[in-house]
Design a protein around this motif. Structure first.
Motif, PDB file in Angstrom:
ATOM      1  N   ASN A 205      56.272  19.958  26.193  1.00 41.40           N
ATOM      2  CA  ASN A 205      54.750  20.265  27.003  1.00 41.40           C
ATOM      3  C   ASN A 205      55.083  20.827  28.388  1.00 41.40           C
ATOM      4  OD1 ASN A 205      53.360  18.121  25.263  1.00 41.40           O
ATOM      5  ND2 ASN A 205      54.709  16.471  25.802  1.00 41.40           N
ATOM      6  N   ILE A 206      55.743  21.838  28.364  1.00 42.79           N
ATOM      7  CA  ILE A 206      56.148  22.540  29.462  1.00 42.79           C
ATOM      8  C   ILE A 206      56.145  24.177  29.699  1.00 42.79           C
ATOM      9  CG2 ILE A 206      58.603  23.164  29.608  1.00 42.79           C
ATOM     10  CD1 ILE A 206      58.766  21.103  32.164  1.00 42.79           C
ATOM     11  N   PHE A 207      55.939  24.715  28.219  1.00 42.71           N
ATOM     12  CA  PHE A 207      55.921  26.057  27.928  1.00 42.71           C
ATOM     13  C   PHE A 207      54.863  26.671  28.620  1.00 42.71           C
ATOM     14  CE2 PHE A 207      57.064  29.706  25.404  1.00 42.71           C
ATOM     15  CZ  PHE A 207      58.167  29.626  25.113  1.00 42.71           C
ATOM     16  N   ASP A 208      53.510  26.221  28.746  1.00 40.10           N
ATOM     17  CA  ASP A 208      52.468  26.817  29.391  1.00 40.10           C
ATOM     18  C   ASP A 208      52.710  26.733  30.939  1.00 40.10           C
ATOM     19  OD1 ASP A 208      52.320  24.171  29.329  1.00 40.10           O
ATOM     20  OD2 ASP A 208      50.100  24.090  29.042  1.00 40.10           O
ATOM     21  N   ARG A 209      53.577  25.766  31.346  1.00 39.59           N
ATOM     22  CA  ARG A 209      53.714  25.884  32.802  1.00 39.59           C
ATOM     23  C   ARG A 209      54.559  26.715  33.409  1.00 39.59           C
ATOM     24  NH1 ARG A 209      55.125  19.589  33.322  1.00 39.59           N
ATOM     25  NH2 ARG A 209      55.454  20.340  35.653  1.00 39.59           N
ATOM     26  N   ALA A 210      55.551  26.812  32.390  1.00 37.69           N
ATOM     27  CA  ALA A 210      56.629  27.928  32.877  1.00 37.69           C
ATOM     28  C   ALA A 210      56.084  29.325  32.783  1.00 37.69           C
ATOM     29  CB  ALA A 210      57.780  27.873  31.783  1.00 37.69           C
ATOM     30  N   LEU A 211      55.260  29.659  31.864  1.00 36.38           N
ATOM     31  CA  LEU A 211      54.535  30.930  31.948  1.00 36.38           C
ATOM     32  C   LEU A 211      53.417  31.083  33.052  1.00 36.38           C
ATOM     33  CD1 LEU A 211      53.611  33.470  30.460  1.00 36.38           C
ATOM     34  CD2 LEU A 211      52.075  32.278  29.295  1.00 36.38           C
ATOM     35  N   ALA A 212      52.734  30.171  33.466  1.00 35.88           N
ATOM     36  CA  ALA A 212      51.940  29.957  34.762  1.00 35.88           C
ATOM     37  C   ALA A 212      52.896  30.457  35.886  1.00 35.88           C
ATOM     38  CB  ALA A 212      51.221  28.677  34.797  1.00 35.88           C
ATOM     39  N   LEU A 213      54.052  29.702  36.152  1.00 36.43           N
ATOM     40  CA  LEU A 213      54.692  30.100  37.248  1.00 36.43           C
ATOM     41  C   LEU A 213      55.307  31.574  37.322  1.00 36.43           C
ATOM     42  CD1 LEU A 213      57.232  27.102  38.056  1.00 36.43           C
ATOM     43  CD2 LEU A 213      55.364  28.113  39.641  1.00 36.43           C
ATOM     44  N   ILE A 214      55.732  31.988  36.159  1.00 35.14           N
ATOM     45  CA  ILE A 214      56.019  33.416  36.110  1.00 35.14           C
ATOM     46  C   ILE A 214      54.745  34.360  36.570  1.00 35.14           C
ATOM     47  CG2 ILE A 214      56.793  35.311  34.522  1.00 35.14           C
ATOM     48  CD1 ILE A 214      58.282  33.155  32.972  1.00 35.14           C
ATOM     49  N   ALA A 215      53.677  33.977  35.991  1.00 37.82           N
ATOM     50  CA  ALA A 215      52.471  34.903  36.188  1.00 37.82           C
ATOM     51  C   ALA A 215      52.063  34.753  37.579  1.00 37.82           C
ATOM     52  CB  ALA A 215      51.327  34.480  35.189  1.00 37.82           C
ATOM     53  N   SER A 216      52.398  33.836  38.276  1.00 35.88           N
ATOM     54  CA  SER A 216      51.779  33.547  39.583  1.00 35.88           C
ATOM     55  C   SER A 216      52.644  34.347  40.716  1.00 35.88           C
ATOM     56  CB  SER A 216      51.985  31.985  40.045  1.00 35.88           C
ATOM     57  OG  SER A 216      53.415  31.774  40.380  1.00 35.88           O
TER      58      SER A 216
ATOM     59  N   PHE B 172      63.358  29.817  30.541  1.00 36.80           N
ATOM     60  CA  PHE B 172      63.133  29.158  31.978  1.00 36.80           C
ATOM     61  C   PHE B 172      62.509  27.925  31.774  1.00 36.80           C
ATOM     62  CE2 PHE B 172      59.592  28.991  35.318  1.00 36.80           C
ATOM     63  CZ  PHE B 172      60.512  28.759  36.451  1.00 36.80           C
ATOM     64  N   ALA B 173      61.918  27.432  30.436  1.00 41.02           N
ATOM     65  CA  ALA B 173      61.221  26.324  30.276  1.00 41.02           C
ATOM     66  C   ALA B 173      62.353  25.179  30.049  1.00 41.02           C
ATOM     67  CB  ALA B 173      60.610  26.317  29.054  1.00 41.02           C
ATOM     68  N   ILE B 174      63.529  25.514  29.687  1.00 37.63           N
ATOM     69  CA  ILE B 174      64.599  24.789  30.049  1.00 37.63           C
ATOM     70  C   ILE B 174      65.101  24.208  31.319  1.00 37.63           C
ATOM     71  CG2 ILE B 174      66.939  24.321  29.521  1.00 37.63           C
ATOM     72  CD1 ILE B 174      66.817  26.230  27.370  1.00 37.63           C
ATOM     73  N   GLY B 175      64.817  25.498  32.485  1.00 39.96           N
ATOM     74  CA  GLY B 175      65.039  24.717  33.740  1.00 39.96           C
ATOM     75  C   GLY B 175      64.130  23.915  34.221  1.00 39.96           C
ATOM     76  N   MET B 176      62.782  24.507  33.748  1.00 39.38           N
ATOM     77  CA  MET B 176      61.602  23.719  34.152  1.00 39.38           C
ATOM     78  C   MET B 176      61.670  22.256  33.557  1.00 39.38           C
ATOM     79  SD  MET B 176      59.086  25.196  35.833  1.00 39.38           S
ATOM     80  CE  MET B 176      57.252  24.707  35.128  1.00 39.38           C
ATOM     81  N   GLN B 177      61.969  22.180  32.667  1.00 32.04           N
ATOM     82  CA  GLN B 177      62.511  20.807  31.916  1.00 32.04           C
ATOM     83  C   GLN B 177      63.500  19.963  32.863  1.00 32.04           C
ATOM     84  OE1 GLN B 177      60.898  19.085  29.786  1.00 32.04           O
ATOM     85  NE2 GLN B 177      62.133  17.651  28.651  1.00 32.04           N
ATOM     86  N   ALA B 178      64.539  20.489  33.323  1.00 34.50           N
ATOM     87  CA  ALA B 178      65.440  20.051  34.062  1.00 34.50           C
ATOM     88  C   ALA B 178      64.962  19.615  35.514  1.00 34.50           C
ATOM     89  CB  ALA B 178      66.762  20.980  34.329  1.00 34.50           C
ATOM     90  N   ALA B 179      64.156  20.642  36.157  1.00 34.60           N
ATOM     91  CA  ALA B 179      63.598  20.253  37.362  1.00 34.60           C
ATOM     92  C   ALA B 179      62.582  18.999  37.078  1.00 34.60           C
ATOM     93  CB  ALA B 179      63.014  21.347  37.914  1.00 34.60           C
ATOM     94  N   THR B 180      61.973  18.884  36.144  1.00 35.37           N
ATOM     95  CA  THR B 180      60.951  17.987  35.981  1.00 35.37           C
ATOM     96  C   THR B 180      61.582  16.668  35.676  1.00 35.37           C
ATOM     97  OG1 THR B 180      59.221  19.471  34.832  1.00 35.37           O
ATOM     98  CG2 THR B 180      58.910  17.298  34.675  1.00 35.37           C
ATOM     99  N   ARG B 181      62.782  16.496  35.018  1.00 36.59           N
ATOM    100  CA  ARG B 181      63.360  15.453  34.873  1.00 36.59           C
ATOM    101  C   ARG B 181      64.164  14.970  36.121  1.00 36.59           C
ATOM    102  NH1 ARG B 181      63.004  12.477  30.298  1.00 36.59           N
ATOM    103  NH2 ARG B 181      65.148  11.938  30.083  1.00 36.59           N
ATOM    104  N   ALA B 182      64.356  15.746  37.192  1.00 35.88           N
ATOM    105  CA  ALA B 182      65.143  15.594  38.382  1.00 35.88           C
ATOM    106  C   ALA B 182      64.077  14.748  39.311  1.00 35.88           C
ATOM    107  CB  ALA B 182      65.367  16.745  38.878  1.00 35.88           C
ATOM    108  N   ARG B 183      63.003  14.845  39.080  1.00 37.10           N
ATOM    109  CA  ARG B 183      61.871  14.392  40.185  1.00 37.10           C
ATOM    110  C   ARG B 183      62.018  14.541  41.314  1.00 37.10           C
ATOM    111  NH1 ARG B 183      62.942   8.130  38.237  1.00 37.10           N
ATOM    112  NH2 ARG B 183      63.230   8.511  35.906  1.00 37.10           N
ATOM    113  N   ILE B 184      62.189  15.995  41.547  1.00 38.51           N
ATOM    114  CA  ILE B 184      62.393  16.712  42.786  1.00 38.51           C
ATOM    115  C   ILE B 184      61.413  16.257  43.978  1.00 38.51           C
ATOM    116  CG2 ILE B 184      62.369  18.782  43.918  1.00 38.51           C
ATOM    117  CD1 ILE B 184      63.820  20.016  41.358  1.00 38.51           C
TER     118      ILE B 184
END
Length: 348
Positions: A293-304, A151-163
């Motif tokens: 610098n995204i692993f903890d954010r990916a985990l936080a989204l899952i936990a939310s 999921f962190a890879i998907g998060m990296q992609a979404a972050t790079r996209a500047r959605i």
């Protein structure tokens, strides 16, 4: 202790290995619980290499992992024995120029599990830096925790996209990373994400999520669907997550003028690239290699609870059936998204 060892291309065995388990300063020892089977693990099994990374000697597989801390080294204050954790598999040289720029994912000296010649974690115990070990919230299972890495890879992609909120996105490829990217795009603010694939089974799983619209590539082109649904304007962001050279033919038809194309899938051969179309639309092109610098954010989204990855787990195997699990993963069943192996040490 036993481990799942890739002896050479096409040959796996579950056998005893001797790996270092001494716990030093800033490290923790973890009893491994669940390990996901990644496409890269399968590719090493079936092809023996990925680009410059070549399996030249036996290697333990697995890098999407969770477990329980059983020993804590000196100078570790954030974790304790008994903590349930997931682990970021890449450990960089924090003094490198890439790391100082915040780009430790592209640090040439990074040590990444199950990337030749580095051993992976399909074994009962592993020692890892505490700085790259994350405590699982009570509501996140071991199985879900083992999905943080992809999921962190998907998060990296979404972050790079500047959605931007309300954006429309398109994803080419509904494999594990494609679906992870689509979910990250929705979590990042996309109002709709069109995802294409030839697999009806994978599209059915992706289409079970709100805001994700499946497109069967065997029946209709993603470019035509996006054009129709956006009044011929195009998608704000296009993610290429299939790794197929054929996907590049329509990339710049799908994206809107001034939009972004994010390359996530890794082709195994050179691809034709329509530079003229990209320039004429002034498309911004981004690339993704793992994450930083995204692993903890990916985990936080899952936990939310905002991102539910449970439907993506389509098979779980005991450690004793690790070879069978990899053979099934290599078979590429259309109903499989993510297969996992439960190692579950006796002391976990």
């Amino acid at each position: 202790m036993q481990a799942l060892v890739l002896e050479r291309k096409g040959e796996l065995s579950l056998r005893d290995v001797d790996l270092p388990l001494a716990v030093g300063p800033g490290q923790v020892k973890i009893a491994v619980h669940t390990v996901g089977i990644c496409g890269s693990d399968v590719h090493y099994f079936t092809h023996g290499s990925i680009g410059p990374y070549i399996v030249e000697k036996p290697m333990v597989l697995g890098h999407e992992a969770t477990g329980t801390i059983v020993e804590v080294g000196p100078n570790v204050s954030t974790l304790k024995v008994g903590d349930r954790v997931c682990m970021e598999p890449g450990v960089p040289d924090m003094s490198s120029r890439a790391s100082k720029l915040g780009l430790y994912n592209v640090d040439p000296s990074v040590t990444f599990w199950a990337t030749p010649p580095v051993h992976g974690v399909l074994t009962p115990y592993v020692v890892h830096p505490a700085a790259f070990t994350y405590k699982l919230p009570a509501n996140v299972s071991f199985a879900e925790g083992a999905l943080v890495e992809p999921f962190a890879i998907g998060m990296q992609a979404a972050t790079r996209a500047r959605i931007a909120p309300g954006d429309v996105a398109a994803v080419i490829g509904a494999g594990t990373i494609g679906i992870m990217t689509a979910l990250a795009a929705v979590a990042g603010g996309c109002s709709r994400v069109f995802i294409s694939d030839f697999s009806k089974e994978k599209l059915a799983i992706a289409g079970g999520y709100d805001c994700i619209v499946p497109v069967n590539a065997g029946e209709e082109s993603l470019a035509d669907v996006v054009a129709r649904e956006t009044e011929n304007w195009g998608a704000d962001v296009v993610f290429e997550a299939s790794g197929s050279p054929k996907a590049y033919g329509d990339l710049f038809r799908i994206v809107r003028p001034g939009g972004a194309v994010v390359l996530v899938g890794l082709p195994v051969e050179p691809v034709a690239f329509d530079v003229s179309s990209a320039i004429s639309k002034e498309v911004r092109i981004e690339t993704v290699f793992r994450y930083a610098n995204i692993f903890d954010r990916a985990l936080a989204l899952i936990a939310s609870g905002k991102v539910n990855l449970k439907p993506l787990i389509t098979g779980t195997f005991p450690f004793s059936d690790s070879v069978v699990a990899f053979e099934r993963a290599a078979a590429g069943r259309p109903t499989d998204v993510k297969l996992q192996i439960e190692v579950v040490s006796e002391n976990a």
